[in-house]
Design a protein around this motif. Structure first.
Motif, PDB file in Angstrom:
ATOM      1  N   SER A 100       0.847  -1.126  -0.123  1.00 49.01           N
ATOM      2  CA  SER A 100      -0.046   0.012  -0.051  1.00 49.01           C
ATOM      3  C   SER A 100       0.776   1.236  -0.060  1.00 49.01           C
ATOM      4  N   ARG A 101       2.033   1.105   0.611  1.00 46.04           N
ATOM      5  CA  ARG A 101       2.967   2.226   0.680  1.00 46.04           C
ATOM      6  C   ARG A 101       3.965   2.237  -0.368  1.00 46.04           C
ATOM      7  N   LEU A 102       3.951   1.104  -1.203  1.00 45.63           N
ATOM      8  CA  LEU A 102       5.252   1.060  -2.052  1.00 45.63           C
ATOM      9  C   LEU A 102       4.825   1.893  -3.382  1.00 45.63           C
ATOM     10  N   ASN A 103       4.740   3.224  -3.156  1.00 48.05           N
ATOM     11  CA  ASN A 103       4.489   4.231  -4.464  1.00 48.05           C
ATOM     12  C   ASN A 103       5.639   4.069  -5.221  1.00 48.05           C
ATOM     13  N   GLU A 104       5.613   5.026  -6.192  1.00 52.26           N
ATOM     14  CA  GLU A 104       6.958   5.372  -7.054  1.00 52.26           C
ATOM     15  C   GLU A 104       7.970   5.905  -6.062  1.00 52.26           C
ATOM     16  N   GLU A 105       7.703   6.987  -5.293  1.00 47.84           N
ATOM     17  CA  GLU A 105       8.535   7.629  -4.418  1.00 47.84           C
ATOM     18  C   GLU A 105       9.330   6.770  -3.350  1.00 47.84           C
ATOM     19  N   MET A 106       8.577   5.617  -2.904  1.00 43.51           N
ATOM     20  CA  MET A 106       8.979   4.712  -1.917  1.00 43.51           C
ATOM     21  C   MET A 106      10.158   3.928  -2.808  1.00 43.51           C
ATOM     22  N   GLN A 107       9.588   3.565  -4.176  1.00 45.70           N
ATOM     23  CA  GLN A 107      10.296   2.578  -4.827  1.00 45.70           C
ATOM     24  C   GLN A 107      11.822   3.379  -5.357  1.00 45.70           C
ATOM     25  N   ASP A 108      11.861   4.507  -5.473  1.00 49.15           N
ATOM     26  CA  ASP A 108      13.139   5.351  -5.738  1.00 49.15           C
ATOM     27  C   ASP A 108      13.992   5.435  -4.617  1.00 49.15           C
ATOM     28  N   LYS A 109      13.352   5.482  -3.531  1.00 49.62           N
ATOM     29  CA  LYS A 109      14.177   5.357  -1.985  1.00 49.62           C
ATOM     30  C   LYS A 109      14.636   3.854  -2.090  1.00 49.62           C
ATOM     31  N   LEU A 110      14.152   3.001  -2.585  1.00 52.20           N
ATOM     32  CA  LEU A 110      14.590   1.498  -2.484  1.00 52.20           C
ATOM     33  C   LEU A 110      15.733   1.175  -3.023  1.00 52.20           C
ATOM     34  N   LYS A 111      15.790   2.141  -4.186  1.00 51.28           N
ATOM     35  CA  LYS A 111      16.920   1.986  -5.402  1.00 51.28           C
ATOM     36  C   LYS A 111      18.349   2.201  -4.717  1.00 51.28           C
ATOM     37  N   TRP A 156      -7.498  -0.828  -3.086  1.00 52.04           N
ATOM     38  CA  TRP A 156      -7.008  -1.827  -4.085  1.00 52.04           C
ATOM     39  C   TRP A 156      -6.503  -1.342  -5.310  1.00 52.04           C
ATOM     40  N   LYS A 157      -7.031  -0.072  -5.905  1.00 52.15           N
ATOM     41  CA  LYS A 157      -6.804   0.399  -6.880  1.00 52.15           C
ATOM     42  C   LYS A 157      -5.434   1.245  -6.777  1.00 52.15           C
ATOM     43  N   GLU A 158      -5.157   1.795  -5.308  1.00 55.19           N
ATOM     44  CA  GLU A 158      -3.674   2.210  -5.067  1.00 55.19           C
ATOM     45  C   GLU A 158      -2.821   1.019  -5.069  1.00 55.19           C
ATOM     46  N   THR A 159      -3.011  -0.015  -4.423  1.00 51.11           N
ATOM     47  CA  THR A 159      -2.143  -1.226  -4.328  1.00 51.11           C
ATOM     48  C   THR A 159      -1.637  -1.718  -5.851  1.00 51.11           C
ATOM     49  N   LYS A 160      -2.716  -1.671  -6.680  1.00 51.23           N
ATOM     50  CA  LYS A 160      -2.462  -2.336  -8.035  1.00 51.23           C
ATOM     51  C   LYS A 160      -1.667  -1.198  -8.810  1.00 51.23           C
ATOM     52  N   LYS A 161      -1.627   0.041  -8.604  1.00 52.30           N
ATOM     53  CA  LYS A 161      -0.938   0.915  -9.401  1.00 52.30           C
ATOM     54  C   LYS A 161       0.383   0.668  -8.917  1.00 52.30           C
ATOM     55  N   ASN A 162       0.721   0.655  -7.599  1.00 46.01           N
ATOM     56  CA  ASN A 162       1.899   0.462  -7.062  1.00 46.01           C
ATOM     57  C   ASN A 162       2.768  -0.935  -7.669  1.00 46.01           C
ATOM     58  N   LEU A 163       1.838  -1.942  -7.728  1.00 46.46           N
ATOM     59  CA  LEU A 163       2.136  -3.436  -8.538  1.00 46.46           C
ATOM     60  C   LEU A 163       2.718  -3.102  -9.747  1.00 46.46           C
ATOM     61  N   ASP A 164       1.952  -2.401 -10.641  1.00 52.67           N
ATOM     62  CA  ASP A 164       2.019  -2.015 -11.961  1.00 52.67           C
ATOM     63  C   ASP A 164       3.456  -1.369 -12.112  1.00 52.67           C
ATOM     64  N   THR A 165       3.561  -0.156 -11.191  1.00 51.87           N
ATOM     65  CA  THR A 165       4.831   0.575 -11.584  1.00 51.87           C
ATOM     66  C   THR A 165       6.029  -0.384 -11.178  1.00 51.87           C
ATOM     67  N   LEU A 166       5.766  -1.010  -9.948  1.00 54.23           N
ATOM     68  CA  LEU A 166       7.075  -1.873  -9.538  1.00 54.23           C
ATOM     69  C   LEU A 166       7.583  -3.037 -10.598  1.00 54.23           C
ATOM     70  N   SER A 167       6.409  -3.484 -11.368  1.00 53.19           N
ATOM     71  CA  SER A 167       6.449  -4.573 -12.116  1.00 53.19           C
ATOM     72  C   SER A 167       7.408  -3.992 -13.451  1.00 53.19           C
ATOM     73  N   GLN A 168       7.264  -2.702 -13.684  1.00 55.44           N
ATOM     74  CA  GLN A 168       8.182  -2.420 -14.806  1.00 55.44           C
ATOM     75  C   GLN A 168       9.291  -1.302 -14.301  1.00 55.44           C
ATOM     76  N   ASN A 169       9.753  -1.510 -13.078  1.00 59.86           N
ATOM     77  CA  ASN A 169      10.804  -0.910 -12.339  1.00 59.86           C
ATOM     78  C   ASN A 169      12.064  -1.761 -12.478  1.00 59.86           C
ATOM     79  N   LYS A 170      12.637  -1.706 -13.675  1.00 63.95           N
ATOM     80  CA  LYS A 170      13.967  -2.364 -14.001  1.00 63.95           C
ATOM     81  C   LYS A 170      15.182  -1.895 -13.229  1.00 63.95           C
ATOM     82  N   GLU A 171      15.226  -0.824 -12.870  1.00 66.61           N
ATOM     83  CA  GLU A 171      16.376  -0.335 -12.362  1.00 66.61           C
ATOM     84  C   GLU A 171      16.374  -0.776 -10.927  1.00 66.61           C
ATOM     85  N   LEU A 172      15.238  -0.395 -10.239  1.00 69.11           N
ATOM     86  CA  LEU A 172      14.939  -1.099  -8.816  1.00 69.11           C
ATOM     87  C   LEU A 172      15.252  -2.616  -8.707  1.00 69.11           C
TER      88      LEU A 172
END
Length: 290
Positions: free
Chosen positions: A99-110, A138-154
């Protein structure tokens, strides 16, 4: 009575850096115990004290998770960076409800390196998700999943990304197939686990386990894994949601001292030799007990 052999230092340490969770999952005891236990955030000083005691940074798995949502911790990335710095060879495992793993969080994980990112997603349709994981969107979580699935750098910084779903009556065959298909099209590994009622702590649904005798743990947790809550209390197991079995506190004793203490040894002897209920009551209700 047989003597129980165990690792001289835990090979895995679960650390609760924050006690909170933003979900009210019906398959999890957190919603039932949260208001009955103290809550808070582990100080950075205490986290450093624990990590600094790890003698073999190449042979331990560090899990900044213990019955909570780690990404609610405002210091989580500072903590992960410190673990990377002090224990460069350690296997770090991060679990999240996404739920919190949005694009900003994913950038920090890098900026950090972790061995495994585990995604707990209990439902893959809006109806099921809302029913099983109330409090999340669900919509927010699915958005985070979609972003993550395309985040090859992460992905380059993570050994494995897993999406976990559990076998529970409220999770439908459609949910399972949709989640599996989603993972098949990405780098995310799909995992389907059996349901655990956490030693009888999930009030809505039970595995109905009441063993007469106990002779060990399938996952060898008393022999290999330590669990530390945000206050520094060492708890016997992640199934002990009510913290009934405390074995010491790392504020006053070292990790090694507690791990090798007479109290810990009594628990191990009891669990692996069908000992007193004082030590085995939790295990006798656990699906993982042998």
């Amino acid at each position: 009575m047989k003597k129980v052999a165990y690792n001289p230092f835990p090979s895995a340490i679960e650390i609760q850096t924050i006690s909170s969770c933003n979900a009210g999952c019906i398959i999890c005891p957190h919603r039932d115990v949260a208001g009955k236990l103290p809550g808070g955030i582990m100080s950075m000083g205490l986290l450093k004290k624990i990590i600094d005691q790890i003698k073999n940074p190449w042979g331990v798995r560090i899990i900044p998770y213990f019955n909570n949502e780690p990404l609610l911790d405002p210091l989580i990335f500072e903590r992960l960076s410190y673990i990377n710095q002090k224990c460069p060879g350690a296997e770090i495992e991060v679990s999240t409800n996404v739920s919190r793993l949005n694009e900003e969080m994913q950038d920090k994980l890098k900026a950090v390196t972790i061995k495994e990112l585990r995604l707990s997603v209990f439902g893959f349709t809006e109806e099921s998700y809302r029913r099983v994981m109330p409090g999340l969107n669900w919509k927010e979580t699915k958005k985070n999943l979609d972003t993550l699935s395309q985040n090859k750098e992460l992905r380059a910084n993570i050994g494995q990304v897993s999406l976990v779903m559990v076998d529970y009556p409220e999770i439908t065959q459609e949910d399972i197939l949709l989640a599996r298909d989603f993972c098949r099209e990405t780098f995310i590994k799909f995992e389907f686990w059996g349901f655990f009622d956490r030693s009888g702590n999930v009030e809505r649904f039970s595995n109905g386990i009441h063993k007469e005798s106990v002779y060990g743990c399938e996952q060898r947790r008393p022999l290999e894994r330590m669990h530390i809550n945000f206050k520094g209390d060492v708890i016997l197991c992640c199934m002990d949601w009510k913290w009934k079995h405390k074995l010491g506190n790392v504020m006053g004793s070292s990790v090694e001292e507690i791990w090798n203490s007479e109290m810990y040894k009594k628990y191990r002897q009891a669990i692996y030799n069908n000992g007193s209920n004082v030590y085995t009551d939790l295990c006798k209700k656990c699906k993982l007990a042998l």
